[in-house]
Enzyme design. Structure first.
Site, PDB file in Angstrom:
ATOM      1  CG  ASP A   4     -16.073  16.503  18.441  1.00 12.14           C
ATOM      2  OD1 ASP A   4     -16.683  15.202  19.157  1.00 12.14           O
ATOM      3  OD2 ASP A   4     -14.992  15.991  18.103  1.00 12.14           O
TER       4      ASP A   4
ATOM      5  NE  ARG B 279      -4.791   8.741  16.132  1.00 13.02           N
ATOM      6  CZ  ARG B 279      -5.880   9.227  14.938  1.00 13.02           C
ATOM      7  NH1 ARG B 279      -5.133   9.655  13.770  1.00 13.02           N
ATOM      8  NH2 ARG B 279      -6.620  10.045  15.752  1.00 13.02           N
TER       9      ARG B 279
ATOM     10  CD  GLU C 186      -7.278   7.805  18.952  1.00 11.26           C
ATOM     11  OE1 GLU C 186      -6.139   7.634  17.764  1.00 11.26           O
ATOM     12  OE2 GLU C 186      -7.814   6.295  19.383  1.00 11.26           O
ATOM     13  CG  MET C 187     -12.266   6.282  15.291  1.00 16.06           C
ATOM     14  SD  MET C 187     -13.279   6.196  13.966  1.00 16.06           S
ATOM     15  CE  MET C 187     -13.786   5.145  14.007  1.00 16.06           C
TER      16      MET C 187
ATOM     17  N   GLY D   9      -3.440  13.501  15.234  1.00 14.76           N
ATOM     18  CA  GLY D   9      -4.643  13.363  14.540  1.00 14.76           C
ATOM     19  C   GLY D   9      -5.628  14.652  15.587  1.00 14.76           C
TER      20      GLY D   9
ATOM     21  CG  HIS E  57      -1.819  -1.087   1.603  1.00 11.88           C
ATOM     22  ND1 HIS E  57      -1.321  -2.317   1.715  1.00 11.88           N
ATOM     23  CD2 HIS E  57      -3.019  -1.234   0.921  1.00 11.88           C
ATOM     24  CE1 HIS E  57      -2.350  -3.531   1.551  1.00 11.88           C
ATOM     25  NE2 HIS E  57      -3.582  -2.631   1.164  1.00 11.88           N
TER      26      HIS E  57
ATOM     27  NE  ARG F 292      -5.897   0.695  -1.340  1.00 11.16           N
ATOM     28  CZ  ARG F 292      -7.003  -0.427  -1.934  1.00 11.16           C
ATOM     29  NH1 ARG F 292      -7.452   0.051  -1.180  1.00 11.16           N
ATOM     30  NH2 ARG F 292      -6.952  -1.860  -2.136  1.00 11.16           N
TER      31      ARG F 292
END
EC number: 2.4.2.1
Length: 233
Positions: free
Chosen positions: A204, A87, A179-180, A89, A4, A43
């Site tokens: 938020d 990360r 978060e995720m 984010g 990827h 991608r």
């Protein structure tokens, strides 16, 4: 090249920033880095390498969720020898004292995802950040006069979750935001013996309902970007 990521060997630095949004990767490269090359657009998940204050650093979009960040983190580590994965984010606050635009350093990452249960045969694993990166990021933030929050977060598989009682339960146990991705990143850091950290800006508040726009999330959360870039070795 990996499955990827289209980079050639030596095109990716040992320290890589990992925004979920590929447009945030583009923003960081265009506004903070010098001598930039784009090594990946497979991608539409842009990856760039350049220099920041003379130090080589890369930034790679990952997409959303533990499965997506795990693909990119795995390939960066296994195929390109990356040692520091950071990360950068956003998260939603579930604590009344954590405000929109606050910066959180995720010391640990709880999860409701089934990925680690699958990995550890039904047992629980406690994914944590690399202490060295965490300490350095905290010191950098404080030196910039920032009110840095440090604590536990939740990496959730659900962006839209109607179970408000579950959110209250996480908050009761001191979780600062949701978060995720971080849990997946921290687990891979442990597996491969590399350094990982999530630096999050609160986009938020689930407590107050205050939120930021998509454009703000892409281009204005620069303080966390600067902290992450300062970690480049």
């Amino acid at each position: 090249m990996s499955t990827h990521i289209g980079a050639k060997q030596n095109e990716i630095a040992s320290t890589v920033l990992l925004p979920g949004d590929p447009l945030r990767a583009k923003f960081i490269a265009e506004n903070f880095l010098e001598d930039v090359i784009c090594y990946n657009d497979v991608r539409g998940m842009y990856g760039y390498t350049g220099t920041y204050k003379g130090k080589r650093v890369s930034v790679q979009g990952t997409g959303m969720g533990i499965p997506s960040i795990s693909i990119y983190a795995n390939e960066l580590i296994e195929s390109y020898g990356v040692k520091n994965l950071i990360r950068v984010g956003t998260c939603g606050s579930i604590n009344k004292d954590i405000k929109v635009r606050d910066i959180i350093l995720a010391m640990g990452a709880c999860t409701n995802s089934g990925t680690n249960r699958m990995r550890f045969n039904g047992m629980d694993f406690a994914p944590i950040a690399s202490f060295d990166l965490l300490k350095k990021a905290y010191d950098i933030g404080k030196s910039k006069g920032l009110d840095i929050k440090v604590g536990n977060i939740l990496s959730s598989d659900l962006f839209y979750n109607d179970d408000k009682d579950a959110i209250k339960l996480w908050s009761k146990y001191g979780v600062l935001g949701i978060e995720m991705e971080a849990s997946g990143l921290y687990t891979l850091g442990a597996k491969y013996g590399v350094n990982t950290l999530a630096i999050l800006t609160v986009s938020d508040s689930i407590v107050t309902g205050e939120e930021t726009t998509a454009k703000e999330r892409e281009t204005t959360f620069t303080k966390m970007m600067e902290i992450a870039l300062e970690l480049a070795e």
